[in-house]
Design a protein around this motif. Structure first.
Motif, short mmCIF file in Angstrom:
data_model
loop_
_atom_site.label_atom_id
_atom_site.label_comp_id
_atom_site.label_asym_id
_atom_site.label_seq_id
_atom_site.Cartn_x
_atom_site.Cartn_y
_atom_site.Cartn_z
N LEU A 120 43.15 45.65 47.74
CA LEU A 120 43.78 46.14 46.45
C LEU A 120 43.68 47.63 46.15
CD1 LEU A 120 42.81 42.93 44.64
CD2 LEU A 120 45.21 43.52 45.21
N GLY A 121 42.52 48.19 46.28
CA GLY A 121 42.21 49.48 45.82
C GLY A 121 43.00 50.38 46.72
N LEU A 122 43.09 50.20 48.13
CA LEU A 122 44.02 51.13 49.20
C LEU A 122 45.22 51.22 48.82
CD1 LEU A 122 42.28 49.96 52.62
CD2 LEU A 122 42.23 51.92 51.47
N THR A 123 45.76 49.76 48.23
CA THR A 123 47.20 49.71 47.83
C THR A 123 47.55 50.07 46.48
OG1 THR A 123 46.90 47.31 47.80
CG2 THR A 123 47.82 48.18 49.97
N GLY A 124 46.60 50.25 45.81
CA GLY A 124 46.79 50.74 44.41
C GLY A 124 47.05 49.70 43.38
N LEU A 125 46.84 48.41 43.95
CA LEU A 125 47.23 47.08 43.16
C LEU A 125 45.90 46.69 42.22
CD1 LEU A 125 48.92 44.96 45.71
CD2 LEU A 125 49.95 46.33 43.65
N LEU A 126 44.65 47.31 42.69
CA LEU A 126 43.62 46.60 41.90
C LEU A 126 43.60 46.76 40.25
CD1 LEU A 126 40.83 45.61 42.24
CD2 LEU A 126 39.72 47.81 42.49
N PRO A 127 44.08 47.81 39.67
CA PRO A 127 44.18 47.83 38.11
C PRO A 127 45.16 46.72 37.62
CG PRO A 127 44.20 49.88 38.98
CD PRO A 127 44.36 48.89 40.28
N LEU A 128 46.10 46.21 38.40
CA LEU A 128 46.89 45.32 37.91
C LEU A 128 46.50 43.99 37.97
CD1 LEU A 128 50.38 46.25 39.96
CD2 LEU A 128 49.41 46.89 37.52
N PHE A 129 45.37 43.80 38.60
CA PHE A 129 44.63 42.44 38.65
C PHE A 129 43.09 42.26 38.34
CE2 PHE A 129 48.25 42.19 41.72
CZ PHE A 129 48.92 40.95 41.23
N GLU A 130 42.59 43.25 38.38
CA GLU A 130 40.97 43.15 37.91
C GLU A 130 41.09 42.98 36.45
OE1 GLU A 130 37.38 46.02 39.23
OE2 GLU A 130 38.94 46.87 38.58
N PRO A 131 39.98 42.23 36.08
CA PRO A 131 38.95 41.36 36.79
C PRO A 131 39.09 39.80 37.35
CG PRO A 131 38.54 41.10 34.48
CD PRO A 131 39.96 41.66 34.55
N HIS A 132 40.50 39.78 37.41
CA HIS A 132 40.85 38.09 37.71
C HIS A 132 41.16 37.82 39.18
CE1 HIS A 132 41.14 37.83 33.15
NE2 HIS A 132 41.93 38.68 33.38
N LEU A 133 40.12 38.22 39.78
CA LEU A 133 40.00 37.92 41.40
C LEU A 133 39.31 36.84 41.58
CD1 LEU A 133 39.59 41.72 42.28
CD2 LEU A 133 41.47 40.68 41.85
N PHE A 134 39.68 35.72 42.32
CA PHE A 134 39.10 34.64 42.74
C PHE A 134 39.04 34.35 44.28
CE2 PHE A 134 41.02 34.19 38.52
CZ PHE A 134 39.93 33.99 37.81
N SER A 135 38.00 34.07 44.66
CA SER A 135 37.43 34.19 46.54
C SER A 135 36.86 32.89 46.57
CB SER A 135 36.62 34.98 46.70
OG SER A 135 36.31 34.92 48.11
N SER A 136 37.51 32.17 47.74
CA SER A 136 36.99 30.83 48.14
C SER A 136 35.75 30.99 48.48
CB SER A 136 38.06 30.44 49.49
OG SER A 136 39.20 30.22 49.39
N TYR A 137 35.01 32.34 48.90
CA TYR A 137 33.75 32.43 49.17
C TYR A 137 32.76 32.22 48.07
CZ TYR A 137 34.79 34.05 54.01
OH TYR A 137 35.01 34.03 55.18
#
Length: 217
Positions: A120-137
């Motif tokens: 997300l950081g590499l593609t510039g998308l991180l600010p559009l979704f953070e902090p709502h990131l949910f991982s299976s891990y």
């Protein structure tokens, strides 16, 4: 299933193959790290798209007839990160489309959080979704089980039936169905939909179904 747009209160995006064009890179990393493997990235995509890493590793070990070792995930993740740094891109019009969608949104991915944040950081998308990131891990449950999507819906404060899942894989679509959510398949030109899939889909983000007639993308 047809989309009931009026019921949608939250968008739950998958990441790899849905927002960022990473599937070939993720599968190519296996080929790079396991030179004895006679499967190419295209074969791995066709047979293992959306499958959790431990099951892919097991299949590769069965194919080559030997263990990949306890450090395989570290070596694999390192190669993925290298490929991402040099080649990863978001799909065309993703940024503009996400900005134009006036709904709460999050990402629910089978990948670990650090990998999500990296892409997300590499593609510039991180600010559009953070902090709502949910991982299976984080919850130790992987698609096609519905737990990750249900966890995301609860965290977002939205009922499952009011969520729309945007996915690119069969296991992801099955997880959305099991969670009682609406679903939408991202199937870019040249990609094959999951076998037997006949539900709603789109090929280009500029024609995302929830965009209004006057959206600027």
């Amino acid at each position: 299933m047809t989309l009931d747009i009026n019921r949608i209160e939250c968008l739950i995006f998958d990441l790899d193959g849905t927002l960022v064009d990473s599937e070939v890179l993720c599968q190519q990393a296996h080929c790079d790290v396991v030179p004895d493997l006679d499967w190419d990235a295209a074969y791995l995509i066709n047979h293992y798209r959306g499958i959790k890493l431990v099951d892919i590793v097991r299949a590769i070990e069965d194919r080559i007839g030997q263990s990949l070792g306890a450090d395989y995930e570290l070596r694999y993740r390192a190669r993925v990160a290298e490929l991402f740094d040099s080649q990863l891109q978001a799909f065309p019009d993703v940024t503009e489309t996400v900005k134009a969608l006036d709904l709460p949104r999050c990402i629910a991915s089978s990948g670990p959080l650090n990998k999500m944040r990296h892409s997300l950081g590499l593609t510039g998308l991180l600010p559009l979704f953070e902090p709502h990131l949910f991982s299976s891990y984080a919850i130790d449950s992987w698609k096609p089980e519905p737990d990750l999507f249900l966890h995301a819906a609860e965290a977002m404060g939205v009922a499952p039936e009011a969520c729309l899942v945007i996915e690119d894989s069969g296991p992801g679509i099955e997880a959305a169905k099991a969670a009682g959510m609406q679903y939408l398949l991202h199937c870019p030109d040249g990609h094959q939909p999951p076998k037997g899939y006949d539900g709603p889909h789109f090929s280009h983000y500029a024609s995302f179904p929830l965009l209004g007639p006057h959206s600027q993308v």
